[in-house]
Structure formats: structure tokens, C-alpha cells
Design a protein around this motif. Structure first.
Motif, PDB file in Angstrom:
ATOM      1  N   LEU A 144       8.195  12.549  -3.527  1.00 45.52           N
ATOM      2  CA  LEU A 144       8.521  11.386  -4.359  1.00 45.52           C
ATOM      3  C   LEU A 144       9.488  10.439  -3.642  1.00 45.52           C
ATOM      4  O   LEU A 144       9.365   9.218  -3.751  1.00 45.52           O
ATOM      5  CB  LEU A 144       9.120  11.833  -5.690  1.00 45.52           C
ATOM      6  N   GLN A 145      10.439  11.006  -2.893  1.00 43.92           N
ATOM      7  CA  GLN A 145      11.371  10.163  -2.139  1.00 43.92           C
ATOM      8  C   GLN A 145      10.647   9.426  -1.015  1.00 43.92           C
ATOM      9  O   GLN A 145      10.928   8.246  -0.755  1.00 43.92           O
ATOM     10  CB  GLN A 145      12.509  11.014  -1.566  1.00 43.92           C
ATOM     11  N   GLU A 146       9.721  10.112  -0.358  1.00 39.97           N
ATOM     12  CA  GLU A 146       8.947   9.472   0.718  1.00 39.97           C
ATOM     13  C   GLU A 146       8.156   8.273   0.198  1.00 39.97           C
ATOM     14  O   GLU A 146       7.956   7.289   0.916  1.00 39.97           O
ATOM     15  CB  GLU A 146       7.977  10.485   1.336  1.00 39.97           C
ATOM     16  N   GLU A 157       6.935   2.644  -1.953  1.00 41.23           N
ATOM     17  CA  GLU A 157       5.557   2.292  -2.297  1.00 41.23           C
ATOM     18  C   GLU A 157       5.391   2.167  -3.811  1.00 41.23           C
ATOM     19  O   GLU A 157       4.769   1.219  -4.310  1.00 41.23           O
ATOM     20  CB  GLU A 157       4.606   3.354  -1.754  1.00 41.23           C
ATOM     21  N   LEU A 158       5.952   3.123  -4.557  1.00 39.33           N
ATOM     22  CA  LEU A 158       5.845   3.089  -6.011  1.00 39.33           C
ATOM     23  C   LEU A 158       6.537   1.856  -6.581  1.00 39.33           C
ATOM     24  O   LEU A 158       6.032   1.223  -7.532  1.00 39.33           O
ATOM     25  CB  LEU A 158       6.455   4.357  -6.608  1.00 39.33           C
ATOM     26  N   ALA A 159       7.675   1.493  -6.007  1.00 41.09           N
ATOM     27  CA  ALA A 159       8.411   0.315  -6.473  1.00 41.09           C
ATOM     28  C   ALA A 159       7.611  -0.960  -6.226  1.00 41.09           C
ATOM     29  O   ALA A 159       7.546  -1.842  -7.091  1.00 41.09           O
ATOM     30  CB  ALA A 159       9.770   0.243  -5.782  1.00 41.09           C
ATOM     31  N   ILE A 160       7.014  -1.070  -5.060  1.00 43.18           N
ATOM     32  CA  ILE A 160       6.217  -2.258  -4.731  1.00 43.18           C
ATOM     33  C   ILE A 160       5.022  -2.403  -5.663  1.00 43.18           C
ATOM     34  O   ILE A 160       4.661  -3.511  -6.084  1.00 43.18           O
ATOM     35  CB  ILE A 160       5.762  -2.198  -3.260  1.00 43.18           C
ATOM     36  N   LEU A 161       4.430  -1.269  -6.021  1.00 45.61           N
ATOM     37  CA  LEU A 161       3.275  -1.292  -6.920  1.00 45.61           C
ATOM     38  C   LEU A 161       3.674  -1.441  -8.383  1.00 45.61           C
ATOM     39  O   LEU A 161       2.806  -1.528  -9.261  1.00 45.61           O
ATOM     40  CB  LEU A 161       2.458  -0.004  -6.748  1.00 45.61           C
ATOM     41  N   GLY A 162       4.984  -1.476  -8.659  1.00 46.50           N
ATOM     42  CA  GLY A 162       5.449  -1.655 -10.026  1.00 46.50           C
ATOM     43  C   GLY A 162       5.267  -0.429 -10.892  1.00 46.50           C
ATOM     44  O   GLY A 162       5.112  -0.537 -12.124  1.00 46.50           O
TER      45      GLY A 162
END
Length: 373
Positions: free
Chosen positions: A111-113, A117-122
Motif C-alpha cells: 500500500l505504501q509503494e 498512484e492511488l492519490a493520483i487516481l483519486g
């Protein structure tokens, strides 16, 4: 003048080669097709990404443009890498070294890695991770968790990940729920995508992983149970097997074992050995009687005579495994002194010699039952 050499090849051999060429079919060579396609995809996208990085470094594009172009490139690369991994697992080309892995630490690491990416995808991420150890290859586990994320993310913008210990059976449990806040995913989003194929192939290739999923209008949910959970397996090591008053012996009350053997002596020896550790049992002489016995009462474990471990036994075991996910067996072998604990393979089986039943059967039975907890 150029001289032409006459060919002295065997006409039979030449004809056979021609026949082999004519017999070629795509159905037989699809693994080569998948490998070649996956290699070209990953190599091409890697070159494209390098070019995008160079453009950014020289100021030809800004960071926002670089990221906008990199996201679809990464998705294409993911498809190629997934195809490569599916083929490797399918072909048995993944070498595994099972170790004790704290799955909460591993999941948090993944999840840290992928946090950026998750933030950019909202995508909003929540997690609740409890320490629980599993016997698994760390690299395989890392690939598995990533594949689970890749499968679920297209279905929504809220991801909940949970790692804990299932109540019963007491196995490590990975759960993921993806919600879409009422906005359905794209019509091209498929629950049977490459990531799902990879998840299934890893579960099959790694062994000891039971997976399930659900798809609704609100999103998807996924559960993986790891039956090689260390707490369940190591529980036997904390028990003094020679102590008849130990908690393990007390916990065996209510356990029911079925013995299958044409030998009256073996049936009697097994019954007496099990009685000493507080286990009730019944015995039958063949698999037809065993089927009737199982219908009347499902045992917790079956003791089987190696003399009748033939095709009839394999048929009986297949029928039994349709009713339960996994089931423990202990084999009585003709070698009087043998005593072997089972491994963790699906068809691994503990063995106790005929002359060693009174001394070793109780230990073997408790170990097998502990693995099922």
C-alpha cells in the motif's frame, strides 16, 4: 560453373518433417504466443516510458503532462507483466521458498509503494491490518497482493483493505472492498480481467490459498484465506505430546475419526490408540462402507490402510473433497517403524507404520487436526 550438390536426405525423414510442419496448430503453441506478446508489450512500453522521462528532464513536457501520459503506459505495461506472470505460474517456472511472512507488514508495504498512484487516481484508501503470519514465498505474496489491488481498483474510488484472522477456520484472511459511491465503472471494466487470471493462477500455483469474490452495482469485494497460517500450524509445537493432561488432549473431545482397513488387527490398534487420547472412532473395511459412514456422520480425520490406497481410494477422496475444502488423512504403512508427518501439499499425507500405531498415531492425528484449525 556452380555445381549443385545432390541431397541424400532420407525421404522418410523428410516426409515426417513435412508432416510435423503441417500438424502445427496455434492451440498447441499459445504459450509461445502469450510470451512473445507480453515481452513485446513490456519492452515497448519501457522504451516509451524512458522517452517520456527524457522529455520531462529536458523541459519538453511538464509534470502534469508526463503523469497523464505515464498512467496509460503503466496500465499497458501491467497487462504485459501480468501475462508474463500468469504464464510463469502456469508453467511451474516460479521457484518458491516458503517462509514465515507477517502479512500485515507485507500488505502495508504494498500500500505504501502504491500510495502516490492511488492519490493520483483519486482513490481513498482505508486499512485495518492485524499481525498474522503465513508460510508463503515472500515474492509470490507480494505479487498476489498487488494483483488483488489491480483487480479491484477499476471498480470504484474507495478501497478498504483488511488483514486479520478468520474465526473458523482459523486462517489468515485478506479482505478488500471497493465502493464506487453510486458511479458505476466503465462498461469495458471486466471482473475476469488479466489481474483476476493472475490471482487465480497464483492461488493455484502457491497452494493453500482459497479465494472468493463478489460483484454488485456498488462495487466489488474479495476474500483470500491462507490455510498455511503459522498460528494454526505451530499450535502443535507448544504442546507436550507426552502429557496426557495437556490442553491439546482436552481439546480433542468431540473429535471423530473414521478408520478404513480390511485388517481387523489394524482397526483394533487404531481404535485403542485413539481412545488413549480421548478420540472416538468407527471403522469400516472398504470405501463403499466408508461412503455410507461419511453420509451418516462426517469425520474430522480418516485413517486409511496403505494396502487399499488404490484408484478406489482416489475416487473416494475426490468425492469427499467436493463436500469440504480440505480434509486430513493418516496412512497406515506396512513398514512397522515408519513415522512421517505430512507436508503442506494438497495431497500430502502423514504415515504411521503398522508396528508403531500405539506409539505414534496420536501425535500424527493431533498434528493433522492442528493444521486444520
Amino acid at each position: 560453373m556452380l555445381q549443385t550438390k545432390k541431397s541424400h536426405s532420407n525421404p522418410t525423414t523428410a516426409g515426417k518433417a513435412g508432416a510435423d510442419a503441417d500438424a502445427w496448430s496455434l492451440e498447441e503453441h499459445w504459450p509461445e504466443l502469450v510470451t512473445g506478446l507480453a515481452d513485446q508489450i513490456t519492452e515497448g512500453v519501457s522504451a516509451l516510458q524512458q522517452h517520456l522521462d527524457n522529455l520531462l528532464a529536458h523541459g519538453r513536457i511538464n509534470k502534469l503532462e508526463h503523469r497523464a501520459l505515464s498512467i496509460p503506459a503503466e496500465r499497458i505495461k501491467l497487462a504485459g507483466v501480468s501475462a508474463q506472470q500468469i504464464h510463469r505460474f502456469y508453467g511451474g517456472r516460479i521457484r518458491q521458498s516458503h517462509e514465515k511472512v507477517d502479512m500485515s507488514v507485507l500488505v502495508e508495504g504494498v500500500l505504501q509503494e502504491r500510495k502516490k498512484e492511488l492519490a493520483i487516481l483519486g482513490i481513498a484508501l482505508r486499512r485495518k491490518l492485524k499481525p498474522v503470519e503465513v508460510l508463503i514465498d515472500p515474492t509470490v505474496a507480494h505479487t498476489f497482493v498487488n494483483a488483488v489491488l489491480d483487480w479491484g481498483m477499476p471498480f470504484g474510488n474507495r478501497v478498504d483493505v483488511r488483514m486479520d484472522l478468520n474465526a473458523w477456520p482459523q486462517h489468515a484472511r485478506l479482505q478488500m472492498r471497493v465502493s464506487n459511491d453510486g458511479v458505476p465503472p466503465s462498461s469495458v471494466t471486466s471482473s475476469d480481467n488479466l489481474s483476476w487470471m493472475l490471482i487465480r493462477q497464483i492461488a493455484l500455483g502457491a497452494g493453500g490459498i482459497e479465494i472468493s469474490r463478489g460483484v454488485t452495482d456498488e462495487g466489488v469485494n474479495f476474500t483470500a484465506l491462507f490455510n498455511r497460517t503459522v498460528q494454526a500450524i505451530d499450535g502443535i509445537s507448544a504442546v507436550d505430546l507426552s502429557d496426557e493432561h495437556s490442553s491439546m488432549f482436552k481439546s480433542l473431545s468431540g473429535t471423530y475419526v473414521l478408520t478404513i482397513s480390511p485388517s481387523l488387527q489394524i482397526r483394533a490398534d487404531v481404535r485403542d490408540a485413539l481412545r488413549e487420547i480421548g478420540i472416538i472412532s468407527d471403522s469400516v473395511v472398504d470405501f463403499n462402507q466408508a461412503r455410507d459412514a461419511v453420509k451418516a456422520r462426517m469425520p474430522n480425520l480418516i485413517v486409511v490402510d496403505s494396502e487399499i490406497k488404490n484408484d478406489a481410494f482416489e475416487s473416494f477422496r475426490r468425492d469427499l473433497l467436493r463436500e469440504v475444502f480440505e480434509f486430513p488423512f493418516v496412512e497406515i504403512s506396512p513398514d512397522d517403524s515408519s513415522f512421517d508427518m505430512s507436508g503442506f501439499g494438497e495431497f500430502s499425507m502423514a504415515k504411521v507404520g503398522r508396528g508403531n500405531i500405539r506409539e505414534a498415531l496420536g501425535t500424527a492425528v493431533m498434528f493433522e487436526l492442528a493444521k486444520m484449525m
